[in-house]
Scaffold this active site. Structure first.
Site, short mmCIF file in Angstrom:
data_model
loop_
_atom_site.label_atom_id
_atom_site.label_comp_id
_atom_site.label_asym_id
_atom_site.label_seq_id
_atom_site.Cartn_x
_atom_site.Cartn_y
_atom_site.Cartn_z
N HIS A 48 0.84 -1.21 0.00
CA HIS A 48 0.00 0.00 0.00
C HIS A 48 0.87 1.25 0.00
CE1 HIS A 48 -3.63 2.34 1.51
NE2 HIS A 48 -2.63 3.16 1.82
N GLU A 49 1.84 1.29 0.92
CA GLU A 49 2.71 2.47 1.01
C GLU A 49 3.62 2.57 -0.20
OE1 GLU A 49 1.84 4.41 3.07
OE2 GLU A 49 1.17 3.47 4.91
N HIS A 86 1.82 4.29 -3.05
CA HIS A 86 1.85 5.75 -2.88
C HIS A 86 3.19 6.31 -3.35
CE1 HIS A 86 -1.93 6.35 -0.82
NE2 HIS A 86 -1.60 5.58 0.21
#
Length: 263
Positions: A62-63, A66
């Site tokens: 997820h990170e 980003h």
């Protein structure tokens, strides 16, 4: 006049996958194997390791999503911060990004999203790019959830071990819940980051102080019985689209809480 030397980073070092992430992924693979073959004496503990390690892997992805999107949108500082190595210890808020989400899973079986990587937004031009950076994280959870539920949708899971299916369903539930919650347009969550570039400067200034409380506010709302019930009913509906059997995720959660199964 003294000149501060610039630390040189070898090409590719800032993008090499971290051994820490590889170790977590290895725990997920080994514990998943143990659940599949019913190898562990305490099967609930094996499910616990599989779900927690799988959840941390998804948080790292997820990170990373980003960070990778920010890099291609103009923030060239991302690599030097270590975000592209998938190392959870490199994130700006390791507590918010990893520790608290894991605790929320243990406490309530909820895939609550964590904090985001630090992105130098001033380097990025264009509202669409800002929105895409915020959307990249929860979209990763959507993709992860779809992969986990694909065996159910294809009917391939009919012959799979029931305990492994239960663990898979519970991990999928965490991904679905994280995606839904993170897409809410609440300050502090990615959903608000998607719409924020399109708001006026005055509104953004008024909302900014509330960002630090957004995550806790969502968690508090979910503890209201009627809200929590409606939320999980919606998750069941989404998982039903992939033919995940009703109750499979609940069975996985019961196995996950192995400390309640002793004796």
């Amino acid at each position: 006049m003294s000149v501060t030397p610039i630390r040189r980073v070898r090409h590719g070092d800032d993008r090499r996958v971290s051994p820490i992430f590889l170790g977590i992924a290895a725990v997920m693979a080994v514990s998943g194997w143990a659940v599949w073959h019913q190898f562990a004496a305490n099967r609930g503990f094996a499910v616990f390791l599989f779900v927690v390690s799988g959840w941390v892997v998804s948080l790292c992805l997820h990170e990373y999503a980003h960070a990778r999107t920010a890099l291609h949108s103009g923030d060239i500082s991302i690599g030097a911060k270590g975000y592209l190595t998938l190392n959870p210890l490199k994130y700006t808020h390791a507590l918010l990004s990893v520790v608290l989400p894991v605790l929320f899973v243990i406490m309530g079986g909820i895939g609550l999203p964590g904090g985001a990587v630090f992105i130098e937004r001033g380097r990025i031009r264009g509202r669409w790019r800002h929105s895409l950076i915020s959307a990249a994280g929860p979209l990763t959870n959507v993709l992860f959830a779809a992969v986990l539920m694909l065996p159910f949708a294809l009917g391939a899971a009919d012959e799979w071990p029931l305990e492994f299916l239960a663990a898979l369903a519970f991990l999928a539930l965490l991904q679905v819940s994280a995606a839904i919650l993170n897409l809410l347009p609440i300050p502090g969550l990615d959903g608000y980051g998607i719409v924020e570039p399109w708001l006026s400067y005055g509104i953004r200034r008024q909302v900014e102080p509330m960002a630090q409380f957004g995550l806790l506010a969502v968690f508090g709302l979910l503890w209201i019985p009627s809200v929590g019930m409606a939320f999980f009913d919606f998750i069941d509906t989404v998982m039903g689209w992939f033919q995940v059997p009703a109750g499979a995720a609940d069975a996985g959660y019961r196995l996950f809480r192995f400390w309640n199964n002793q004796g």
